[in-house]
Write an enzyme that holds these catalytic residues in place. Structure first.
Site, mmCIF file in Angstrom:
data_model
loop_
_atom_site.group_PDB
_atom_site.id
_atom_site.type_symbol
_atom_site.label_atom_id
_atom_site.label_comp_id
_atom_site.label_asym_id
_atom_site.label_seq_id
_atom_site.Cartn_x
_atom_site.Cartn_y
_atom_site.Cartn_z
ATOM 1 N N THR A 120 41.466 0.943 -82.987
ATOM 2 C CA THR A 120 42.682 0.563 -82.473
ATOM 3 C C THR A 120 44.380 0.077 -84.068
ATOM 4 O O THR A 120 43.409 0.530 -85.247
ATOM 5 C CB THR A 120 42.562 -1.117 -82.153
ATOM 6 O OG1 THR A 120 43.752 -1.922 -81.529
ATOM 7 C CG2 THR A 120 42.081 -2.224 -82.751
ATOM 8 N N GLU A 131 45.626 -2.117 -84.196
ATOM 9 C CA GLU A 131 45.529 -3.587 -84.205
ATOM 10 C C GLU A 131 44.732 -4.353 -85.532
ATOM 11 O O GLU A 131 45.350 -5.073 -86.793
ATOM 12 C CB GLU A 131 44.916 -3.916 -83.182
ATOM 13 C CG GLU A 131 45.920 -5.023 -82.228
ATOM 14 C CD GLU A 131 45.439 -5.099 -81.324
ATOM 15 O OE1 GLU A 131 45.006 -6.748 -81.304
ATOM 16 O OE2 GLU A 131 45.990 -5.310 -79.972
HETATM 17 P P1 NAD Z 1 37.858 -1.723 -71.387
HETATM 18 O O1 NAD Z 1 37.941 -3.206 -72.177
HETATM 19 O O2 NAD Z 1 39.058 -1.594 -70.336
HETATM 20 O O3 NAD Z 1 35.811 -1.148 -71.061
HETATM 21 C C1 NAD Z 1 34.965 -1.810 -72.672
HETATM 22 C C2 NAD Z 1 34.137 -1.086 -71.854
HETATM 23 O O4 NAD Z 1 32.854 -0.946 -72.736
HETATM 24 C C3 NAD Z 1 33.724 -1.372 -70.514
HETATM 25 O O5 NAD Z 1 32.918 -0.913 -69.860
HETATM 26 C C4 NAD Z 1 32.270 -2.328 -71.241
HETATM 27 O O6 NAD Z 1 31.560 -2.673 -70.013
HETATM 28 C C5 NAD Z 1 31.920 -1.333 -71.999
HETATM 29 N N1 NAD Z 1 30.494 -2.617 -72.623
HETATM 30 C C6 NAD Z 1 31.087 -3.621 -73.569
HETATM 31 N N2 NAD Z 1 30.145 -3.728 -74.125
HETATM 32 C C7 NAD Z 1 29.440 -2.682 -74.636
HETATM 33 C C8 NAD Z 1 27.847 -2.549 -74.783
HETATM 34 N N3 NAD Z 1 27.899 -3.509 -75.955
HETATM 35 N N4 NAD Z 1 27.377 -1.484 -74.032
HETATM 36 C C9 NAD Z 1 28.161 -0.767 -73.798
HETATM 37 N N5 NAD Z 1 28.945 -0.696 -72.882
HETATM 38 C C10 NAD Z 1 29.638 -2.328 -73.081
HETATM 39 O O7 NAD Z 1 38.355 -1.443 -72.915
HETATM 40 P P2 NAD Z 1 39.709 -0.222 -73.343
HETATM 41 O O8 NAD Z 1 40.971 -1.027 -73.001
HETATM 42 O O9 NAD Z 1 38.847 1.025 -72.949
HETATM 43 O O10 NAD Z 1 39.242 -0.075 -74.934
HETATM 44 C C11 NAD Z 1 38.422 1.260 -74.703
HETATM 45 C C12 NAD Z 1 38.201 1.509 -76.636
HETATM 46 O O11 NAD Z 1 39.584 1.351 -77.324
HETATM 47 C C13 NAD Z 1 37.634 0.224 -77.266
HETATM 48 O O12 NAD Z 1 37.011 0.589 -78.319
HETATM 49 C C14 NAD Z 1 39.304 -0.460 -78.127
HETATM 50 O O13 NAD Z 1 38.985 -1.019 -78.879
HETATM 51 C C15 NAD Z 1 40.053 0.958 -78.506
HETATM 52 N N6 NAD Z 1 41.132 0.152 -77.915
HETATM 53 C C16 NAD Z 1 42.149 0.202 -76.464
HETATM 54 C C17 NAD Z 1 43.800 0.332 -76.681
HETATM 55 C C18 NAD Z 1 44.072 -0.296 -75.359
HETATM 56 O O14 NAD Z 1 45.296 -0.059 -75.198
HETATM 57 N N7 NAD Z 1 43.322 -0.412 -74.024
HETATM 58 C C19 NAD Z 1 44.295 1.004 -77.458
HETATM 59 C C20 NAD Z 1 43.251 1.271 -78.744
HETATM 60 C C21 NAD Z 1 42.489 1.408 -78.707
HETATM 61 O O1 DAU Z 2 47.775 -2.182 -79.868
HETATM 62 C C1 DAU Z 2 46.152 -1.777 -78.938
HETATM 63 C C2 DAU Z 2 45.702 -2.961 -77.822
HETATM 64 O O2 DAU Z 2 46.801 -3.181 -77.307
HETATM 65 C C3 DAU Z 2 44.602 -2.873 -78.288
HETATM 66 O O3 DAU Z 2 43.428 -3.050 -79.206
HETATM 67 C C4 DAU Z 2 43.757 -4.120 -77.333
HETATM 68 O O4 DAU Z 2 42.393 -3.351 -76.767
HETATM 69 C C5 DAU Z 2 44.453 -3.815 -76.159
HETATM 70 O O5 DAU Z 2 44.111 -5.080 -75.109
HETATM 71 C C6 DAU Z 2 45.767 -4.397 -76.242
HETATM 72 O O6 DAU Z 2 46.139 -5.894 -77.329
HETATM 73 P P1 DAU Z 2 46.747 -6.429 -76.491
HETATM 74 O O7 DAU Z 2 46.572 -7.993 -76.663
HETATM 75 O O8 DAU Z 2 49.007 -5.510 -77.581
HETATM 76 O O9 DAU Z 2 47.822 -6.276 -75.332
HETATM 77 P P2 DAU Z 2 47.802 -7.167 -73.694
HETATM 78 O O10 DAU Z 2 48.171 -6.377 -72.824
HETATM 79 O O11 DAU Z 2 46.587 -8.602 -74.075
HETATM 80 O O12 DAU Z 2 49.209 -8.195 -74.549
HETATM 81 C C7 DAU Z 2 50.786 -7.013 -74.883
HETATM 82 C C8 DAU Z 2 51.272 -8.176 -75.147
HETATM 83 O O13 DAU Z 2 51.529 -9.178 -74.055
HETATM 84 C C9 DAU Z 2 50.880 -9.110 -76.520
HETATM 85 O O14 DAU Z 2 52.499 -8.839 -77.239
HETATM 86 C C10 DAU Z 2 50.914 -9.912 -75.882
HETATM 87 C C11 DAU Z 2 51.960 -10.342 -74.463
HETATM 88 N N1 DAU Z 2 51.389 -10.710 -73.159
HETATM 89 C C12 DAU Z 2 49.703 -10.320 -72.943
HETATM 90 C C13 DAU Z 2 49.265 -10.698 -71.616
HETATM 91 C C14 DAU Z 2 48.068 -10.523 -71.240
HETATM 92 C C15 DAU Z 2 52.383 -11.829 -72.677
HETATM 93 O O15 DAU Z 2 52.836 -12.305 -73.299
HETATM 94 N N2 DAU Z 2 51.422 -12.677 -71.558
HETATM 95 C C16 DAU Z 2 50.007 -11.480 -70.877
HETATM 96 O O16 DAU Z 2 49.975 -12.294 -69.492
#
Ligand code: NAD
Ligand code: DAU
Length: 365
Positions: free
Chosen positions: A133, A135
């Site tokens: 990420t 982050e």
């Molecule tokens: P998500 O929470 O939707 O999915 C995570 C999945 O991992 C789930 O299906 C969960 O069951 C599985 N999991 C968790 N722990 C596990 C374990 N110990 N063994 C096997 N499976 C396990 O997350 P996502 O948003 O799809 O993110 C996927 C990856 O991408 C993460 O590594 C996250 O850090 C990274 N990422 C997410 C974002 C975003 O915006 N969501 C952005 C950049 C990077």
């Molecule tokens: O930047 C990549 C990351 O983006 C990933 O690594 C994380 O897994 C993913 O969850 C996401 O993190 P954020 O914290 O940025 O996403 P989230 O959707 O939780 O929040 C987006 C922004 O909105 C953040 O500034 C917090 C704010 N927020 C979030 C929620 C859930 C609100 O203001 N209200 C809310 O209820």
């Protein structure tokens, strides 16, 4: 031909990645490993599972099982998504993040080293791709330049610290043991199958039911949003053409304040409701069904502890080296996302009312 192990692909991004690979590389064999935590959902893979793409319900911390999968399926490519991913949960309960993100990544690296390198069952070209990420780089002010691959790590939440730690473990397995690794650091994804605790799906569903839209702090925090298929495209390019040992930033060059994005979603929903009696009948509690503006639901709440102000990604490296270009503009992606949530209420209703978890628990006996 690739024989892939994709971890965490019953989650949001992993499931979209598997769907992308099945379409783009139909000859690839895929083994999905997912612990099916609260965020995992086997229905995210409906329609793509068959003999060539199988889901194994397992924890990546089970190193012996991971080794056996690598041997049995002659895996040559690991794409590692599995993680705890929600920042708010990492603030209230960091343990799960240390266990899944740090210990889990270590377990997977150990398994891969044992089978690929010690037992030498690795085909000459193996690859461990780690999905990380933006982050890990910490936070930016308005004036700061976007994160590059050279930006020093400065994680601020238990989530980002656990991801940073896993990035370093992956890096060390390349430098110390010569494992063929790559890492990508991506910005905020959005699109289908996004778990409704994250900002965009939470806002869509709360608007439909006339519930408050919680905005942390003053709503001025900034995120860079990328349509999830374009993340899959970026990872695929890194797998095919990325240099081993390198990290690649992936992003949309699409920065939005939270309040602007929430207002945008509200206005898109209002427009849909204006022209659809069907939507007004289905969601009578939505303000738009009563002729009111959905953004009247906006409610400012206490800020997230340690809330990073701004993320922005410099995509020069992946663009110039690998020819990466996101395909879906934000205008198109956000409409597609809204369409998906409106057309797939079965998916999110089963998540929200707990019936999906109950179904899963009854399977586990
Ligand atoms: P998500 O929470 O939707 O999915 C995570 C999945 O991992 C789930 O299906 C969960 O069951 C599985 N999991 C968790 N722990 C596990 C374990 N110990 N063994 C096997 N499976 C396990 O997350 P996502 O948003 O799809 O993110 C996927 C990856 O991408 C993460 O590594 C996250 O850090 C990274 N990422 C997410 C974002 C975003 O915006 N969501 C952005 C950049 C990077
Ligand atoms: O930047 C990549 C990351 O983006 C990933 O690594 C994380 O897994 C993913 O969850 C996401 O993190 P954020 O914290 O940025 O996403 P989230 O959707 O939780 O929040 C987006 C922004 O909105 C953040 O500034 C917090 C704010 N927020 C979030 C929620 C859930 C609100 O203001 N209200 C809310 O209820």
């Amino acid at each position: 031909m690739r024989s892939m192990l994709v971890t965490g692909a019953a989650g949001f991004i992993g499931a979209n990645f598997v769907r992308y690979v099945r379409e783009q590389h139909p000859d690839d064999k895929i083994i999905v490993v997912d612990a099916l935590t609260y965020a995992g959902n086997r229905h995210n893979l409906d329609g793509v599972l068959d003999d060539q793409c199988q889901l194994m319900h397992a924890d990546i911390n089970d190193t012996d099982y991971m080794k056996q999968l690598l041997r049995d399926h002659k895996i040559n490519t690991i794409v590692h998504f599995a993680a705890e991913s929600h920042v708010d949960r990492s603030i209230t309960g960091p343990d799960a993040f240390i266990e899944a993100n740090i210990m889990g990544t270590y377990s997977l690296l150990k398994a891969a080293r044992q089978v690929w390198q010690i037992e030498e069952q690795a085909p000459e070209d193996h690859r461990f791709h780690h999905v990380s990420t933006d982050e890990v780089y910490g936070t930016l002010s308005m004036q700061d330049p976007a994160f590059t691959e050279e930006t020093a790590y400065a994680p601020n939440s238990p989530y980002s610290a656990s991801k940073a730690s896993s990035d370093f473990l992956v890096r060390s397995y390349h430098h110390t043991y010569g494992m063929q690794v790559t890492t990508s650091n991506c910005s905020n994804n959005y699109g289908p199958y996004h778990f409704p605790e994250k900002l965009i799906p939470l806002v869509i569903l709360n608007v439909l039911y006339g519930k408050a839209l919680p905005i942390y702090g003053d709503g001025k925090n900034i995120r860079d949003w990328l349509y999830v298929e374009d993340h899959a495209l970026g990872i695929d390019l890194v797998l095919q053409k990325g240099r081993v040992g390198e990290t690649y930033n992936i992003g949309g060059c699409n920065e939005w304040t939270n309040i602007d994005i929430v207002n945008l979603i509200c206005s898109l929903i209002d427009k849909r409701f204006e022209t659809s009696q069907d939507l007004r009948n289905t969601y009578p509690e939505c303000p738009a069904s009563q002729g009111e503006a959905s953004n009247s639901l906006i409610t400012y709440v206490t800020d997230r502890a340690g809330h990073d102000f701004r993320y922005a990604i410099d995509t020069h490296k992946i663009q110039s080296e690998l020819g990466y270009e996101p395909k879906v503009t934000f205008e198109v992606g956000i409409e597609k996302t809204l369409d998906w949530y409106l057309e797939n209420s079965d998916w999110w209703q089963a998540v929200l009312d707990g019936s999906y978890r109950a179904e899963e628990l009854s399977k586990a006996g």
